[in-house]
Design an enzyme around this catalytic site. Structure first.
Site, PDB file in Angstrom:
ATOM      1  CE1 TYR A   1      -3.053   3.087   0.996  1.00  0.00           C
ATOM      2  CE2 TYR A   1      -2.407   2.800   3.154  1.00  0.00           C
ATOM      3  CZ  TYR A   1      -3.226   3.497   2.044  1.00  0.00           C
ATOM      4  OH  TYR A   1      -3.779   4.889   2.488  1.00  0.00           O
TER       5      TYR A   1
ATOM      6  CG  ASN B   1       7.400 -11.576   0.743  1.00  0.00           C
ATOM      7  OD1 ASN B   1       6.647 -10.542   0.559  1.00  0.00           O
ATOM      8  ND2 ASN B   1       7.544 -12.214   1.443  1.00  0.00           N
TER       9      ASN B   1
ATOM     10  CB  SER C   1       4.954   2.744  13.104  1.00  0.00           C
ATOM     11  OG  SER C   1       3.586   2.985  13.724  1.00  0.00           O
TER      12      SER C   1
ATOM     13  CE1 TYR D   1       4.188  -2.919  12.318  1.00  0.00           C
ATOM     14  CE2 TYR D   1       2.847  -1.506  13.860  1.00  0.00           C
ATOM     15  CZ  TYR D   1       3.641  -1.723  12.553  1.00  0.00           C
ATOM     16  OH  TYR D   1       3.569  -0.622  11.822  1.00  0.00           O
TER      17      TYR D   1
ATOM     18  CE  LYS E   1       6.886  -0.878  11.107  1.00  0.00           C
ATOM     19  NZ  LYS E   1       7.840  -1.157   9.537  1.00  0.00           N
TER      20      LYS E   1
ATOM     21  CE1 TYR F   1       6.591   5.976   6.895  1.00  0.00           C
ATOM     22  CE2 TYR F   1       5.315   4.106   6.615  1.00  0.00           C
ATOM     23  CZ  TYR F   1       6.250   5.079   6.227  1.00  0.00           C
ATOM     24  OH  TYR F   1       7.211   4.267   5.462  1.00  0.00           O
TER      25      TYR F   1
ATOM     26  CG  LEU G   1     -11.896   4.466  11.113  1.00  0.00           C
ATOM     27  CD1 LEU G   1     -12.867   3.856  11.841  1.00  0.00           C
ATOM     28  CD2 LEU G   1     -11.409   6.127  11.999  1.00  0.00           C
TER      29      LEU G   1
ATOM     30  NE  ARG H   1      -5.119   5.972  17.096  1.00  0.00           N
ATOM     31  CZ  ARG H   1      -5.759   5.866  18.383  1.00  0.00           C
ATOM     32  NH1 ARG H   1      -6.182   7.041  18.819  1.00  0.00           N
ATOM     33  NH2 ARG H   1      -5.933   4.815  18.954  1.00  0.00           N
TER      34      ARG H   1
ATOM     35  CG  ASP I   1      -7.762   1.286  19.806  1.00  0.00           C
ATOM     36  OD1 ASP I   1      -6.504   0.856  19.543  1.00  0.00           O
ATOM     37  OD2 ASP I   1      -8.763   1.182  19.300  1.00  0.00           O
TER      38      ASP I   1
HETATM   39  N1  UFG Z   1     -11.451   2.271  15.229  1.00  0.00           N
HETATM   40  C1  UFG Z   1     -13.044   2.036  15.115  1.00  0.00           C
HETATM   41  N2  UFG Z   1     -13.325   0.832  14.424  1.00  0.00           N
HETATM   42  C2  UFG Z   1     -12.599   0.226  13.519  1.00  0.00           C
HETATM   43  C3  UFG Z   1     -11.345   0.431  13.564  1.00  0.00           C
HETATM   44  C4  UFG Z   1     -10.765   1.452  14.275  1.00  0.00           C
HETATM   45  O1  UFG Z   1     -13.342   2.780  15.931  1.00  0.00           O
HETATM   46  O2  UFG Z   1     -13.165  -0.691  13.035  1.00  0.00           O
HETATM   47  C5  UFG Z   1     -10.925   3.377  15.771  1.00  0.00           C
HETATM   48  C6  UFG Z   1      -9.977   2.796  16.636  1.00  0.00           C
HETATM   49  O3  UFG Z   1     -10.285   2.488  18.007  1.00  0.00           O
HETATM   50  C7  UFG Z   1      -9.033   4.221  16.728  1.00  0.00           C
HETATM   51  C8  UFG Z   1      -9.134   4.925  15.308  1.00  0.00           C
HETATM   52  O4  UFG Z   1     -10.308   4.160  14.765  1.00  0.00           O
HETATM   53  O5  UFG Z   1      -9.488   5.067  17.719  1.00  0.00           O
HETATM   54  C9  UFG Z   1      -8.080   4.443  14.387  1.00  0.00           C
HETATM   55  O6  UFG Z   1      -7.768   3.124  14.384  1.00  0.00           O
HETATM   56  P1  UFG Z   1      -6.908   2.501  13.090  1.00  0.00           P
HETATM   57  O7  UFG Z   1      -6.920   0.778  13.633  1.00  0.00           O
HETATM   58  O8  UFG Z   1      -7.073   2.626  12.012  1.00  0.00           O
HETATM   59  O9  UFG Z   1      -5.567   2.935  13.543  1.00  0.00           O
HETATM   60  P2  UFG Z   1      -4.477   2.904  15.014  1.00  0.00           P
HETATM   61  O10 UFG Z   1      -4.132   4.236  15.354  1.00  0.00           O
HETATM   62  O11 UFG Z   1      -5.075   1.849  15.811  1.00  0.00           O
HETATM   63  O12 UFG Z   1      -3.357   1.960  14.249  1.00  0.00           O
HETATM   64  C10 UFG Z   1      -2.121   2.552  14.027  1.00  0.00           C
HETATM   65  C11 UFG Z   1      -1.613   2.278  12.768  1.00  0.00           C
HETATM   66  C12 UFG Z   1      -0.850   0.738  13.092  1.00  0.00           C
HETATM   67  C13 UFG Z   1      -0.294   0.818  14.392  1.00  0.00           C
HETATM   68  C14 UFG Z   1      -1.079   1.288  15.422  1.00  0.00           C
HETATM   69  C15 UFG Z   1      -0.475   0.932  16.825  1.00  0.00           C
HETATM   70  O13 UFG Z   1      -2.362   2.190  11.770  1.00  0.00           O
HETATM   71  O14 UFG Z   1      -0.081   0.672  11.989  1.00  0.00           O
HETATM   72  O15 UFG Z   1      -1.577   2.500  15.414  1.00  0.00           O
HETATM   73  O16 UFG Z   1      -1.414   0.776  17.705  1.00  0.00           O
HETATM   74  F1  UFG Z   1       0.221  -0.489  14.513  1.00  0.00           F
END
Ligand code: UFG
Length: 351
Positions: A17, A38, A135, A159, A163, A187, A210, A241, A307
């Site tokens: 991606y 790969n 990250s 994970y 990193k 990131y 999300l 976020r 979270d």
């Molecule tokens: N969320 C929802 N519903 C979903 C998915 C996410 O409400 O189905 C919320 C989460 O609780 C959070 C926000 O949307 O508040 C963002 O969630 P993501 O999963 O999209 O992103 P994160 O911040 O949890 O993930 C990021 C990076 C990952 C990393 C992670 C570490 O995308 O690569 O932080 O916790 F590993």
């Protein structure tokens, strides 16, 4: 420009991606690239689409190789020398938090071995310039936002620790050998897709993140979005976020590489790539509804374990060092993510 035209950059994970977007922006900046992938979690079709976006007269080579396999290191060295590489952007690796909790050794082995083999190969090829895909997860939940690069590092899952360990390894490498120039890019939350609608995120199985989840609800592949908690200490109670458009993110890699290739002083540095502002889950859903003109049913469910309430970047260092900042809005992220989803409802499929 003459100098840029001669840069020859290895892109590990270049069919993924973020990697595909980085590949496109590197080509747009006049560089030649060698994609090493790969295809474990990516599609060869992405390579065709990269070529299609970049147009004729670009130099894209592909090496299908698993860098986690030590036996492949020699092949990479040969390819790097043959290509005349003078640097690399390293994005190859496993990236699912939940999976890493269930299979930590697989994560440590894959992500760390892959980096180890790449660094050895770059050393052998005399190409000691490296941009690493780190990250914001390295910050864990130990900092107040906006978080800057001096923030405490305390990743909360395997994970994230891969990193963190790789960052530490690269800092050690750079301090032991003054020829290295390394940048760990931290990131925040990459979302969106290329405005052409030809490359984007193609998660296998139900999305964990999300935006891909929202997009699949909008396109009718999933019934409703579960919102993980509305009782956080944030303005509307949902998680906040720092979402960053993947094209802005990709351009941040080009800016970092340009900085490394032209700067005098050597060593390793850590740089946040984020927009520098936070959006809640509810704001993201509302923006996606506007961009897609689709109903996106939601339900509030319990918080997702692990979270945190809120994290967003202090994006000042990238601006100071690279002259880079994000240009795209939350609306752009949703519009482009939606175009990709709508035009590729099943992800990468042959045209
Ligand atoms: N969320 C929802 N519903 C979903 C998915 C996410 O409400 O189905 C919320 C989460 O609780 C959070 C926000 O949307 O508040 C963002 O969630 P993501 O999963 O999209 O992103 P994160 O911040 O949890 O993930 C990021 C990076 C990952 C990393 C992670 C570490 O995308 O690569 O932080 O916790 F590993």
């Amino acid at each position: 420009m003459a100098e840029q035209a001669t840069d020859r950059i290895i892109v590990t994970g270049g069919a993924g991606y973020i990697g595909a977007h980085v590949a496109v922006e590197l080509l747009a900046s006049g560089r030649s690239i060698l994609i090493v992938d790969n295809f474990a979690n990516s599609s060869p079709i992405a390579i065709d689409r990269i070529r299609e976006i970049a147009g004729d007269d670009v130099d894209v080579r592909v090496l299908a190789l698993d860098l986690a396999d030590d036996a492949n290191r020699e092949k990479l060295i040969e390819a790097a020398i043959d290509f005349g590489a003078n640097g690399a952007v390293h994005l190859a690796g496993l990236k699912a938090v939940g999976e890493s909790v269930a299979a930590p050794l697989r994560y440590y082995e894959t992500n760390i071995r892959t980096t180890f083999n790449l660094v050895r190969a770059l050393e052998a090829a005399g190409a000691r310039t490296l941009v690493f895909s780190s990250s914001a997860t390295v910050y864990g939940d130990a900092n107040q936002s906006p978080v800057n690069e001096a923030g405490r590092l305390s990743p909360t899952n395997p994970y994230g620790r891969t990193k963190f360990f790789i960052e530490e390894m690269l800092r050690d490498v750079a301090s032991a050998d003054a020829h290295w120039r390394i940048c760990n890019l931290r990131y925040f939350n990459p979302v969106g897709a290329h405005p052409s609608g030809r490359i984007g995120e193609d998660p296998k199985g139900p999305p964990n993140n999300l935006f891909p989840y929202i997009a699949q609800v909008a396109v009718g592949r999933r019934e409703k979005l579960s919102i993980f908690g509305d009782d956080y200490p944030t303005p509307d109670g949902t998680g906040v976020r720092d979402y960053i458009h993947v094209v802005d993110l990709a351009r941040g890699h080009v800016a970092a590489l340009q900085y490394l290739l032209t700067r005098e002083e050597k060593g390793a540095l850590d740089v946040n790539l984020g927009a520098g502002r936070g959006h809640s889950v509810l704001e993201a859903v509302a923006a996606f509804r506007r961009a897609s003109n689709r109903d996106i049913p939601t339900q509030i469910v319990a918080r997702r374990p692990g979270d945190i309430a809120e994290i967003y970047a202090d994006a000042g260092r990238a601006a100071d060092l690279f002259g880079w900042k994000t240009e795209k809005s939350l609306h752009d992220m949703c519009t482009d993510h939606w175009r990709w989803q709508r035009e590729n409802p099943s992800g990468y499929v042959e045209d």
